[in-house]
Design a protein around this motif. Structure first.
Motif, short mmCIF file in Angstrom:
data_model
loop_
_atom_site.label_atom_id
_atom_site.label_comp_id
_atom_site.label_asym_id
_atom_site.label_seq_id
_atom_site.Cartn_x
_atom_site.Cartn_y
_atom_site.Cartn_z
N GLY A 25 36.48 21.02 47.11
CA GLY A 25 37.24 20.46 48.21
C GLY A 25 36.93 21.09 49.55
O GLY A 25 37.07 20.45 50.59
N ARG A 26 36.57 22.35 49.55
CA ARG A 26 36.13 23.02 50.76
C ARG A 26 35.44 24.31 50.35
O ARG A 26 35.53 24.74 49.20
N THR A 27 34.79 24.96 51.30
CA THR A 27 34.08 26.21 51.04
C THR A 27 34.96 27.38 51.44
O THR A 27 35.61 27.35 52.49
N PHE A 28 34.94 28.44 50.60
CA PHE A 28 35.79 29.60 50.83
C PHE A 28 34.99 30.88 51.01
O PHE A 28 35.48 31.97 50.73
N THR A 29 33.78 30.75 51.50
CA THR A 29 32.85 31.87 51.57
C THR A 29 33.46 33.10 52.22
O THR A 29 33.29 34.21 51.73
N ASN A 30 34.15 32.96 53.33
CA ASN A 30 34.65 34.11 54.09
C ASN A 30 36.13 34.35 53.91
O ASN A 30 36.77 35.01 54.74
N PHE A 31 36.67 33.89 52.80
CA PHE A 31 38.10 34.04 52.54
C PHE A 31 38.31 34.77 51.23
O PHE A 31 37.49 34.70 50.32
N PRO A 32 39.45 35.47 51.11
CA PRO A 32 39.71 36.21 49.88
C PRO A 32 40.00 35.30 48.70
O PRO A 32 40.69 34.28 48.83
N MET A 33 39.44 35.70 47.57
CA MET A 33 39.72 35.04 46.30
C MET A 33 40.19 36.11 45.34
O MET A 33 39.73 37.26 45.40
N SER A 34 41.08 35.74 44.43
CA SER A 34 41.69 36.77 43.60
C SER A 34 42.04 36.23 42.22
O SER A 34 41.93 35.03 41.96
N TRP A 35 42.45 37.17 41.39
CA TRP A 35 42.99 36.87 40.07
C TRP A 35 44.36 37.55 39.94
O TRP A 35 44.52 38.71 40.32
N PHE A 36 45.30 36.80 39.42
CA PHE A 36 46.61 37.30 39.04
C PHE A 36 46.81 36.99 37.56
O PHE A 36 46.07 36.19 36.98
N ARG A 37 47.83 37.58 36.97
CA ARG A 37 48.14 37.26 35.58
C ARG A 37 49.65 37.31 35.36
O ARG A 37 50.37 38.00 36.08
N GLN A 38 50.08 36.57 34.35
CA GLN A 38 51.49 36.56 34.00
C GLN A 38 51.62 36.62 32.49
O GLN A 38 51.17 35.71 31.78
#
Length: 126
Positions: A25-38
């Motif tokens: 849908g869009r590019t996230f090259t310069n943005f933070p990406m993360s993992w969470f868990r529950q």
């Protein structure tokens, strides 16, 4: 925007899994990406993040030295390599991306993130 997480499954304690999260849908090259868990009966918690605008990464103390977050910007994908898995790593794992300036400030908290994947189940048998 869609985030599609995959790679979860059942593994014995001490084993490894690699999670993937493909963004569209869009590019996230310069943005933070993360993992969470529950985990069952618990609140969602931060696991790992990658800044995107630099190669700096962040980890929860509980996974440091065992998990590694990485990303392939050409594929708009973030990965979580999980080694030496423990029973307490059992949870639904969610990927997320933040697109605001303050996403960097709050990078290890849920408030940083605007888009979330659907989650992938990781079960570690003891």
């Amino acid at each position: 925007v869609q985030l599609q997480a995959s790679g979860g499954g059942l593994v014995q304690a001490g084993g490894s899994l690699r999670l993937s999260c493909a963004a569209s849908g869009r590019t996230f090259t310069n943005f933070p990406m993360s993992w969470f868990r529950q985990a069952p009966g618990k609140e969602r918690e931060f696991v790992a993040a990658h800044r995107g605008n630099t190669d700096r990464t962040y980890y929860a103390d509980s996974v440091k030295g065992r998990f590694t977050i990485s990303r392939d910007n050409a594929k708009n994908t973030v990965y979580l390599q999980m080694n030496s898995l423990k029973h307490e790593d059992t949870a639904v794992y969610y990927c997320a991306v933040g697109v605001r300036h303050d996403s960097f400030t709050y990078i290890n908290t849920e408030r940083a993130y605007d888009y979330w994947g659907q989650g992938t189940q990781v079960t570690v048998s003891s």
